[in-house]
Design a protein around this motif. Structure first.
Motif, mmCIF file in Angstrom:
data_model
loop_
_atom_site.group_PDB
_atom_site.id
_atom_site.type_symbol
_atom_site.label_atom_id
_atom_site.label_comp_id
_atom_site.label_asym_id
_atom_site.label_seq_id
_atom_site.Cartn_x
_atom_site.Cartn_y
_atom_site.Cartn_z
ATOM 1 N N HIS A 206 26.527 76.600 21.118
ATOM 2 C CA HIS A 206 25.945 77.914 20.869
ATOM 3 C C HIS A 206 24.645 78.554 21.828
ATOM 4 O O HIS A 206 25.202 77.117 22.861
ATOM 5 N N MET A 207 23.740 78.750 21.424
ATOM 6 C CA MET A 207 23.197 78.920 22.590
ATOM 7 C C MET A 207 22.136 77.906 23.866
ATOM 8 O O MET A 207 22.507 78.089 24.569
ATOM 9 N N ASP A 208 21.863 76.902 22.723
ATOM 10 C CA ASP A 208 21.044 75.629 23.028
ATOM 11 C C ASP A 208 22.360 74.331 23.258
ATOM 12 O O ASP A 208 21.427 73.681 23.772
ATOM 13 N N ARG A 209 23.441 74.297 22.639
ATOM 14 C CA ARG A 209 24.416 73.164 22.426
ATOM 15 C C ARG A 209 25.826 73.639 21.980
ATOM 16 O O ARG A 209 26.084 74.409 22.299
ATOM 17 N N VAL A 210 26.373 72.451 22.822
ATOM 18 C CA VAL A 210 27.792 73.432 22.641
ATOM 19 C C VAL A 210 28.348 72.193 21.499
ATOM 20 O O VAL A 210 27.776 70.643 21.633
ATOM 21 N N VAL A 211 29.075 72.215 20.856
ATOM 22 C CA VAL A 211 29.369 70.994 19.452
ATOM 23 C C VAL A 211 30.729 71.091 19.321
ATOM 24 O O VAL A 211 31.574 71.856 19.238
ATOM 25 N N ILE A 212 31.152 69.759 19.338
ATOM 26 C CA ILE A 212 32.692 69.580 20.071
ATOM 27 C C ILE A 212 33.143 67.985 18.562
ATOM 28 O O ILE A 212 32.486 66.965 17.863
ATOM 29 N N ARG A 213 34.234 68.604 17.193
ATOM 30 C CA ARG A 213 34.896 67.969 16.330
ATOM 31 C C ARG A 213 36.084 67.227 17.201
ATOM 32 O O ARG A 213 36.750 67.334 17.352
ATOM 33 N N GLY A 214 35.456 66.011 16.968
ATOM 34 C CA GLY A 214 36.982 65.670 18.415
ATOM 35 C C GLY A 214 38.307 65.051 16.689
ATOM 36 O O GLY A 214 37.805 65.555 15.920
ATOM 37 N N ARG A 215 38.878 64.229 17.594
ATOM 38 C CA ARG A 215 40.558 64.123 17.074
ATOM 39 C C ARG A 215 40.753 62.420 17.523
ATOM 40 O O ARG A 215 40.671 62.654 18.140
ATOM 41 N N LEU A 216 41.038 61.922 16.655
ATOM 42 C CA LEU A 216 42.176 60.518 16.832
ATOM 43 C C LEU A 216 43.285 60.807 17.327
ATOM 44 O O LEU A 216 43.507 59.726 18.009
ATOM 45 N N GLU A 217 43.907 61.919 17.482
ATOM 46 C CA GLU A 217 44.931 62.306 17.769
ATOM 47 C C GLU A 217 44.664 63.089 19.055
ATOM 48 O O GLU A 217 44.778 64.242 18.041
ATOM 49 N N LEU A 218 44.859 63.463 19.843
ATOM 50 C CA LEU A 218 45.250 65.563 20.687
ATOM 51 C C LEU A 218 46.694 65.486 20.461
ATOM 52 O O LEU A 218 47.490 64.888 21.414
ATOM 53 N N GLY A 219 46.831 66.634 20.995
ATOM 54 C CA GLY A 219 48.504 66.700 20.977
ATOM 55 C C GLY A 219 47.904 67.452 22.566
ATOM 56 O O GLY A 219 47.162 67.794 23.030
ATOM 57 N N GLY A 220 49.413 68.622 23.246
ATOM 58 C CA GLY A 220 49.585 68.240 24.278
ATOM 59 C C GLY A 220 49.216 70.426 24.765
ATOM 60 O O GLY A 220 48.057 70.318 23.478
ATOM 61 N N ALA A 221 49.107 71.020 25.135
ATOM 62 C CA ALA A 221 49.001 72.796 25.568
ATOM 63 C C ALA A 221 49.119 72.780 26.968
ATOM 64 O O ALA A 221 49.658 72.055 27.581
ATOM 65 N N THR A 222 49.189 73.877 26.867
ATOM 66 C CA THR A 222 49.898 75.070 28.189
ATOM 67 C C THR A 222 48.323 75.546 28.409
ATOM 68 O O THR A 222 47.818 76.257 27.581
ATOM 69 N N HIS A 223 47.308 75.425 29.229
ATOM 70 C CA HIS A 223 46.215 76.302 29.809
ATOM 71 C C HIS A 223 46.327 76.809 30.874
ATOM 72 O O HIS A 223 46.866 76.057 32.373
ATOM 73 N N ARG A 224 46.318 77.897 31.292
ATOM 74 C CA ARG A 224 45.781 78.445 32.637
ATOM 75 C C ARG A 224 44.348 78.363 32.994
ATOM 76 O O ARG A 224 43.599 79.092 32.365
ATOM 77 N N LEU A 225 44.282 78.251 34.494
ATOM 78 C CA LEU A 225 43.150 78.002 34.969
ATOM 79 C C LEU A 225 42.343 79.513 35.199
ATOM 80 O O LEU A 225 42.490 80.792 35.617
ATOM 81 N N ILE A 226 40.687 79.755 35.091
ATOM 82 C CA ILE A 226 40.082 80.352 35.628
ATOM 83 C C ILE A 226 40.335 80.580 37.184
ATOM 84 O O ILE A 226 40.122 79.360 38.018
ATOM 85 N N PRO A 227 39.827 81.428 37.328
ATOM 86 C CA PRO A 227 40.189 81.582 39.431
ATOM 87 C C PRO A 227 39.114 81.514 39.887
ATOM 88 O O PRO A 227 37.557 81.232 38.266
ATOM 89 N N ASP A 228 39.331 80.653 40.558
ATOM 90 C CA ASP A 228 37.405 80.396 42.162
ATOM 91 C C ASP A 228 36.919 81.067 41.906
ATOM 92 O O ASP A 228 37.104 82.389 42.943
ATOM 93 N N ARG A 229 35.458 81.187 41.013
ATOM 94 C CA ARG A 229 34.274 82.106 41.440
ATOM 95 C C ARG A 229 33.769 81.543 43.134
ATOM 96 O O ARG A 229 33.410 82.584 43.873
ATOM 97 N N ILE A 230 34.278 80.508 43.755
ATOM 98 C CA ILE A 230 33.829 79.897 44.213
ATOM 99 C C ILE A 230 34.662 80.565 46.419
ATOM 100 O O ILE A 230 34.145 80.754 46.652
#
Ligand code: UD1
Length: 415
Positions: A206-230
């Motif tokens: 949201h504009m002023d906050r981020v809300v995360i609803r957790g899980r008691l167990e998480l799974g795996g994922a494949t994730h492509r990183l964003i480019p390095d802006r620095i």
């Protein structure tokens, strides 16, 4: 040591690597699950090696092939993080939240990292305490305990990147909803929430906050990183400071808005394409004032290189650092190279000179080191930069990529 024979415009195209500051928290996120987390577009640099060594030491199986890193396993994670790795790199401290969520009790040394002023972790610890952790600090070690983390509202006095990531990582395995009010909104933080979502947490910004609803167990994922802006910004400034023409590909131009606005105000030609940015600087740029700030403000990690750039611009400029208390490690070296720059409080004041000359100088941290290399590329004669190993912490193949742009630069052993 890095040696540069400068005074020549850089010309050519260079590709940005995956973002270091997105890669390190992604490695820590893998601690939240035993399923495989695959990180694509991973940069090859020393800080990444440190993160992977830490993950391995804590119990993960780590595989690496080219730019793809695969982390899995870790049924039984270690509860004590090794001091040496946490001292070497501050981002190691991000293992605290995941380890606590997974094991219920952790001993984590207070972190080291770059010498850029005091960098406390009070916001990280207060955040975890809000989620129900019992925290004590004794003899430089954080002892954290929590049978089950519970979602809560965490207000950050300052939008700290690390503290936001720490709370999100812990919140992903907490019961219920965690709200971070005044979060950091750096692209790397958003990238971490993309990964946490792919692992099964629900994240809404949201504009002023981020809300995360957790899980008691998480799974795996494949994730492509964003480019390095620095990294991308560093090469763009290398093009601008040497009055060359440099195109950086594989970037997200919108992540570079603050830098591009400033250098075009200074008179550098900027052309933006979908995933590339080109700068061309033929005339001497003019001075512009810069103030760093949390995203989308001007990134503090590009402050040292932009000071180097302004040392050769026409006129006087002020660069005010608001994120870190003392981050002008590059100034002493720049002065040795003939720059007229002084520091007053949290502001560097540059009086542009028409040329710099080579000298024997010292790199004090990753970004100050990059700033000195940029100045050396523009300077006449040879510059020898001791402490060049700082650069390998944060830049993939820095010397090779600069050579690809026509720079005369090489690594040599320190005398
Ligand atoms: C991250 C980046 C770093 C970048 C910085 C700011 C990584 C691995 N590193 O560092 O490259 O320069 O964001 O964009 O992503 N602070 C506190 N208490 C805390 C935490 C932070 O007072 O608990 C202060 C720090 O001392 C500093 C400011 O907040 O003055 C910003 O720090 P933070 O945003 O947390 O930076 P890092 O996560 O350490």
């Amino acid at each position: 040591m890095i040696v540069v024979d400068g005074g020549r415009p850089l010309v050519g195209t260079v590709r940005a690597s995956g973002a270091k500051n997105a890669a390190l928290p992604a490695v820590m996120a893998s601690l939240l699950t035993t399923d495989p987390v695959v990180i694509e577009n991973a940069p090859r640099l020393l800080d990444m090696d440190t993160a992977l060594t830490l993950a391995r030491t804590l119990g993960k199986e780590v595989g690496q092939e080219g730019g793809t890193v695969r982390l899995c396993g870790g049924d039984e994670l270690a509860q004590v993080a090794p001091d040496a790795l946490v001292q070497r790199m501050r981002a190691s401290f991000l293992a605290l939240g995941p380890l606590l969520a997974r094991t219920g009790e952790v001993w984590m040394p207070l972190p080291g990292g770059c010498a850029i002023g005091p960098r406390p972790v009070d916001l990280h610890l207060r955040g975890l305490a809000c989620l129900g952790a019992e925290i004590a600090v004794d003899g430089g070690v954080v002892h954290a305990k929590a049978r089950q983390l519970r979602g809560s509202t965490v207000y950050l006095d300052y939008p700290s990147v690390g503290a936001t990531e720490q709370v999100l990582l812990a919140g992903a395995l907490a019961e219920g909803e965690t709200v971070v009010v005044n979060p950091a909104r750096e692209p790397e933080v958003v990238d971490l929430t993309r990964l946490l979502s792919a692992m099964g947490a629900d994240v809404v910004w949201h504009m002023d906050r981020v809300v995360i609803r957790g899980r008691l167990e998480l799974g795996g994922a494949t994730h492509r990183l964003i480019p390095d802006r620095i990294e991308a910004g560093t090469y763009l400034l290398a093009g601008a400071i040497t009055r060359g023409t440099v195109t950086v590909t594989g970037v997200r131009p919108d992540h570079l808005d603050a830098l591009l606005a400033k250098i075009s105000q200074a008179g550098v030609e900027v052309a933006v394409e979908e995933a590339a940015v080109r700068v061309a600087a033929s005339a001497r740029p003019h001075a512009v004032n810069v103030q760093t700030g949390p995203y989308p403000g001007f990134p503090t990690d590009l402050q040292p290189p932009v000071v180097a750039f302004l040392c050769l611009a026409e006129g006087q400029a002020t660069v005010t650092e608001t994120v870190f208390e003392s981050r002008f490690g590059q100034v002493e070296a720049l002065v040795r190279m003939g720059a007229r720059v002084r520091v007053s409080g949290n502001t560097a004041i540059t009086e542009g000179v028409s040329g710099l000359h080579g000298a024997a100088v010292q790199a004090t941290d990753i970004r100050a080191g990059a700033a000195v290399v940029l100045a050396a590329l523009a300077a006449h004669g040879r510059t020898e930069i001791r402490g060049g190993s700082h650069l390998a912490r944060g830049y993939e193949d820095f010397v090779g990529k600069l050579r690809g742009l026509g720079a005369t630069v090489w690594e040599a052993s320190e005398p």
